[in-house]
Write a protein that holds these residues in place. Structure first.
Motif, PDB file in Angstrom:
ATOM      1  N   LYS A 132       0.824  -1.223   0.000  1.00 47.87           N
ATOM      2  CA  LYS A 132       0.000   0.000   0.000  1.00 47.87           C
ATOM      3  C   LYS A 132       0.854   1.267   0.000  1.00 47.87           C
ATOM      4  O   LYS A 132       0.362   2.339  -0.323  1.00 47.87           O
ATOM      5  CB  LYS A 132      -0.907   0.019   1.236  1.00 47.87           C
ATOM      6  CG  LYS A 132      -1.835  -1.189   1.370  1.00 47.87           C
ATOM      7  CD  LYS A 132      -2.614  -1.101   2.668  1.00 47.87           C
ATOM      8  CE  LYS A 132      -3.433  -2.352   2.921  1.00 47.87           C
ATOM      9  NZ  LYS A 132      -4.131  -2.303   4.222  1.00 47.87           N
ATOM     10  N   ILE A 150      -6.227  -7.199  -2.921  1.00 42.12           N
ATOM     11  CA  ILE A 150      -7.006  -7.152  -1.674  1.00 42.12           C
ATOM     12  C   ILE A 150      -7.111  -5.714  -1.186  1.00 42.12           C
ATOM     13  O   ILE A 150      -8.164  -5.276  -0.724  1.00 42.12           O
ATOM     14  CB  ILE A 150      -6.374  -8.061  -0.597  1.00 42.12           C
ATOM     15  CG1 ILE A 150      -6.659  -9.533  -0.919  1.00 42.12           C
ATOM     16  CG2 ILE A 150      -6.929  -7.721   0.788  1.00 42.12           C
ATOM     17  CD1 ILE A 150      -6.028 -10.509   0.044  1.00 42.12           C
ATOM     18  N   GLN A 170      -7.270  -3.215  -2.975  1.00 47.98           N
ATOM     19  CA  GLN A 170      -8.247  -2.571  -3.855  1.00 47.98           C
ATOM     20  C   GLN A 170      -9.656  -3.150  -3.683  1.00 47.98           C
ATOM     21  O   GLN A 170     -10.577  -2.738  -4.398  1.00 47.98           O
ATOM     22  CB  GLN A 170      -7.811  -2.734  -5.313  1.00 47.98           C
ATOM     23  CG  GLN A 170      -6.470  -2.083  -5.628  1.00 47.98           C
ATOM     24  CD  GLN A 170      -5.919  -2.517  -6.983  1.00 47.98           C
ATOM     25  OE1 GLN A 170      -6.442  -3.425  -7.624  1.00 47.98           O
ATOM     26  NE2 GLN A 170      -4.854  -1.853  -7.411  1.00 47.98           N
ATOM     27  N   GLN A 171      -9.814  -4.115  -2.759  1.00 44.75           N
ATOM     28  CA  GLN A 171     -11.110  -4.770  -2.510  1.00 44.75           C
ATOM     29  C   GLN A 171     -11.622  -5.495  -3.756  1.00 44.75           C
ATOM     30  O   GLN A 171     -12.828  -5.631  -3.958  1.00 44.75           O
ATOM     31  CB  GLN A 171     -12.152  -3.747  -2.035  1.00 44.75           C
ATOM     32  CG  GLN A 171     -11.823  -3.084  -0.722  1.00 44.75           C
ATOM     33  CD  GLN A 171     -11.895  -4.056   0.457  1.00 44.75           C
ATOM     34  OE1 GLN A 171     -12.895  -4.707   0.678  1.00 44.75           O
ATOM     35  NE2 GLN A 171     -10.819  -4.141   1.218  1.00 44.75           N
ATOM     36  N   ARG A 172     -10.706  -6.010  -4.575  1.00 46.00           N
ATOM     37  CA  ARG A 172     -11.083  -6.754  -5.783  1.00 46.00           C
ATOM     38  C   ARG A 172     -10.942  -8.248  -5.510  1.00 46.00           C
ATOM     39  O   ARG A 172      -9.995  -8.901  -5.942  1.00 46.00           O
ATOM     40  CB  ARG A 172     -10.200  -6.326  -6.961  1.00 46.00           C
ATOM     41  CG  ARG A 172     -10.430  -4.923  -7.441  1.00 46.00           C
ATOM     42  CD  ARG A 172     -11.833  -4.724  -8.014  1.00 46.00           C
ATOM     43  NE  ARG A 172     -12.156  -5.713  -9.051  1.00 46.00           N
ATOM     44  CZ  ARG A 172     -11.825  -5.573 -10.335  1.00 46.00           C
ATOM     45  NH1 ARG A 172     -11.188  -4.486 -10.735  1.00 46.00           N
ATOM     46  NH2 ARG A 172     -12.160  -6.502 -11.212  1.00 46.00           N
ATOM     47  N   PHE A 173     -11.902  -8.808  -4.800  1.00 44.17           N
ATOM     48  CA  PHE A 173     -11.804 -10.207  -4.406  1.00 44.17           C
ATOM     49  C   PHE A 173     -12.095 -11.164  -5.556  1.00 44.17           C
ATOM     50  O   PHE A 173     -11.765 -12.338  -5.488  1.00 44.17           O
ATOM     51  CB  PHE A 173     -12.716 -10.480  -3.212  1.00 44.17           C
ATOM     52  CG  PHE A 173     -12.230  -9.835  -1.953  1.00 44.17           C
ATOM     53  CD1 PHE A 173     -11.198 -10.405  -1.220  1.00 44.17           C
ATOM     54  CD2 PHE A 173     -12.750  -8.625  -1.528  1.00 44.17           C
ATOM     55  CE1 PHE A 173     -10.729  -9.807  -0.070  1.00 44.17           C
ATOM     56  CE2 PHE A 173     -12.280  -8.008  -0.375  1.00 44.17           C
ATOM     57  CZ  PHE A 173     -11.261  -8.607   0.347  1.00 44.17           C
ATOM     58  N   SER A 186      -5.970  -9.105   4.400  1.00 36.65           N
ATOM     59  CA  SER A 186      -7.136  -8.219   4.465  1.00 36.65           C
ATOM     60  C   SER A 186      -7.343  -7.651   5.867  1.00 36.65           C
ATOM     61  O   SER A 186      -8.356  -6.996   6.132  1.00 36.65           O
ATOM     62  CB  SER A 186      -8.398  -8.960   4.003  1.00 36.65           C
ATOM     63  OG  SER A 186      -8.595 -10.124   4.778  1.00 36.65           O
ATOM     64  N   LYS A 221      -8.027  -9.029   8.736  1.00 31.96           N
ATOM     65  CA  LYS A 221      -9.057  -9.637   9.592  1.00 31.96           C
ATOM     66  C   LYS A 221      -8.355 -10.456  10.683  1.00 31.96           C
ATOM     67  O   LYS A 221      -8.428 -11.684  10.741  1.00 31.96           O
ATOM     68  CB  LYS A 221      -9.993 -10.516   8.764  1.00 31.96           C
ATOM     69  CG  LYS A 221     -10.755  -9.770   7.679  1.00 31.96           C
ATOM     70  CD  LYS A 221     -11.718  -8.755   8.272  1.00 31.96           C
ATOM     71  CE  LYS A 221     -12.520  -8.055   7.188  1.00 31.96           C
ATOM     72  NZ  LYS A 221     -13.412  -7.008   7.743  1.00 31.96           N
ATOM     73  N   TYR A 248     -17.060 -13.025   4.907  1.00 33.69           N
ATOM     74  CA  TYR A 248     -16.670 -11.627   4.775  1.00 33.69           C
ATOM     75  C   TYR A 248     -16.663 -11.153   3.319  1.00 33.69           C
ATOM     76  O   TYR A 248     -17.106 -10.042   3.015  1.00 33.69           O
ATOM     77  CB  TYR A 248     -15.278 -11.392   5.368  1.00 33.69           C
ATOM     78  CG  TYR A 248     -15.260 -11.222   6.867  1.00 33.69           C
ATOM     79  CD1 TYR A 248     -15.983 -10.197   7.473  1.00 33.69           C
ATOM     80  CD2 TYR A 248     -14.511 -12.060   7.678  1.00 33.69           C
ATOM     81  CE1 TYR A 248     -15.973 -10.025   8.847  1.00 33.69           C
ATOM     82  CE2 TYR A 248     -14.490 -11.901   9.060  1.00 33.69           C
ATOM     83  CZ  TYR A 248     -15.223 -10.878   9.636  1.00 33.69           C
ATOM     84  OH  TYR A 248     -15.217 -10.713  10.998  1.00 33.69           O
ATOM     85  N   PHE A 249     -16.111 -11.985   2.428  1.00 29.32           N
ATOM     86  CA  PHE A 249     -15.822 -11.513   1.073  1.00 29.32           C
ATOM     87  C   PHE A 249     -16.559 -12.268  -0.028  1.00 29.32           C
ATOM     88  O   PHE A 249     -16.359 -11.953  -1.209  1.00 29.32           O
ATOM     89  CB  PHE A 249     -14.305 -11.626   0.802  1.00 29.32           C
ATOM     90  CG  PHE A 249     -13.447 -11.157   1.924  1.00 29.32           C
ATOM     91  CD1 PHE A 249     -13.514  -9.846   2.369  1.00 29.32           C
ATOM     92  CD2 PHE A 249     -12.557 -12.023   2.556  1.00 29.32           C
ATOM     93  CE1 PHE A 249     -12.718  -9.404   3.407  1.00 29.32           C
ATOM     94  CE2 PHE A 249     -11.743 -11.596   3.588  1.00 29.32           C
ATOM     95  CZ  PHE A 249     -11.835 -10.289   4.022  1.00 29.32           C
TER      96      PHE A 249
END
Length: 422
Positions: free
Chosen positions: A73, A281, A283-286, A357, A359, A412-413
């Protein structure tokens, strides 16, 4: 033919080759130690120096995992180096504190068992260097620099250890030979890791702007995760030593190494793909995560099955090389450990996805459950089934926690981390 050449020159194949070579060298080391000394000394070595590896990782306070979470990141090398400096300082301070405690304990233990005491004292002297080696190596991994750090960690360290053992053994067959060989090989490995890190990235400390993100809460959770996970990794050795003796712990360590060749296939694949998985991950592109996991499976599963065949065929012949008959008498534990590894691959790297992620609380719950379950199963099964009992406990506890992690990922995803399905 072109596809084969491309595969041979790929980073995944290079990584796997390095890890398998290190795996083979670790067997050479165990054979050298067992045949030059005896099964009891090798068992003592496994208990002490595998435990010191645990302390080395604990001294990092979770920064090794934080590198994987945060470095992808971070946009600039200066900020990345700032995170490295924090980890380095924390690791050095923590390892010194742990080392002092170990040193005091080692001197008190000298009155009871000199062999163990010498191993404990030497491990306390080298712990800060081991901690910094892990910092350098994991930081380079997060920067996608994996080949040379892997060579240093998996190959050079063991080669140096074996060479020093053989040289010093020509003068003495004392436990001090093992101590000196370990000290020198560990220190040289640290120097190489430091050189590789400085060559890749290094700034004037005064010019570095340390990362400003609030990472304390994450670090505390990672400390808990490391502590629980490392305790789990040592429960078999500790409980076998308690119930049956250190020699049985050493034998079980060899069995686990033999099955570990299957895990190496998966870990070498994930080592290559984890920076990319970390990025998507973030980018939240699972949906892209699933695509990357399929690439991992396409490489890992076929190679793992080939490795499984080799392990099952050649294990009885390899164990005959050891001086002690104990190594061959419980070899049926190896297929059980292999079963656990194959099941782990089929269920998939859900724990890694949860780590990347962030968690972390879900990981803590799962690892606590795994630790307690494994401890209770070991305490129940080892007195009746010996080493095979520890293997059965590992299969059940690892299967349970991997299924839990995969369900959490889906919750979750809506992400399927297993080999099966879309």
């Amino acid at each position: 033919m072109q596809k084969i050449n491309k595969f041979i020159h790929s980073q995944s194949f290079i990584s796997l080759t390095i890890q398998l070579s290190g795996f083979a060298l670790s067997f050479v080391l165990s054979i050298v130690l067992t045949n030059l000394f005896d099964a009891n000394i090798y068992g003592d070595y496994v208990l002490i120096y595998s435990t010191i590896d645990m302390f080395a990782i604990l001294s990092l306070m979770g920064y090794n995992q934080l590198f994987s979470i945060e470095v992808p990141k971070i946009k600039t090398d200066e900020e990345r180096f700032g995170l490295f400096i924090i980890a380095k300082r924390k690791s050095l301070l923590n390892s010194f504190i742990i080392s002092v405690g170990l040193l005091i304990f080692g001197f008190f233990y000298l009155h009871n068992e000199k062999n163990l005491s010498y191993l404990i004292i030497s491990s306390s002297l080298i712990l800060p260097f081991l901690g910094l080696t892990v910092v350098n190596t994991n930081f380079l991994y997060s920067l996608r620099e994996s080949t040379l750090p892997q060579l240093n960690d998996k190959i050079f360290r063991i080669i140096f250890f074996i060479l020093f053992l053989l040289i010093f053994y020509s003068f003495s067959n004392s436990i001090i030979v093992v101590v000196l060989a370990f000290l020198l090989s560990s220190f040289i490995t640290f120097l190489i890791s430091r050189y590789l890190r400085k060559k890749r990235i290094s700034y004037n400390r005064d010019a570095v702007q340390l990362v400003k993100k609030k990472i304390n809460n994450t670090i505390y959770l990672l400390i808990v995760i490391n502590a629980i996970n490392l305790l789990f990794s040592k429960t078999d050795a500790f409980q076998l030593a308690y119930f049956l003796g250190a020699d049985h712990a050493g034998v079980n360590n060899i069995y686990m190494k033999m099955s570990h060749v299957i895990n190496l296939v998966m870990s070498s694949s994930l080592l290559i793909f984890s920076p990319k998985i970390s990025k998507v991950i973030a980018q939240q592109r699972f949906d892209l995560v699933r695509r990357e996991l399929k690439k991992v499976f396409r490489f890992a599963l076929p190679v793992s099955l080939v490795m499984l065949t080799f392990v099952l065929i050649f294990t009885p012949f390899l164990l005959q090389i050891y001086a002690s008959n104990l190594y061959l008498s419980h070899w049926y534990s190896v297929p059980l450990y292999c079963l656990s590894a194959i099941l782990g691959i089929l269920i998939g790297p859900a724990a890694m996805v949860l780590m990347l992620s962030n968690k972390l609380k879900a990981l803590i719950i799962g690892f606590i459950f795994e630790l307690l379950l494994n401890f209770l199963l070991n305490a129940t099964l080892i007195p009746y089934f010996s080493i095979e009992g520890a293997a059965i406990a590992t299969v059940i506890s690892e299967l349970a926690v991997n299924l839990y992690f995969s369900l959490v990922c889906y919750h979750y995803f809506r992400l399927n981390t297993s080999f099966f399905g879309k």
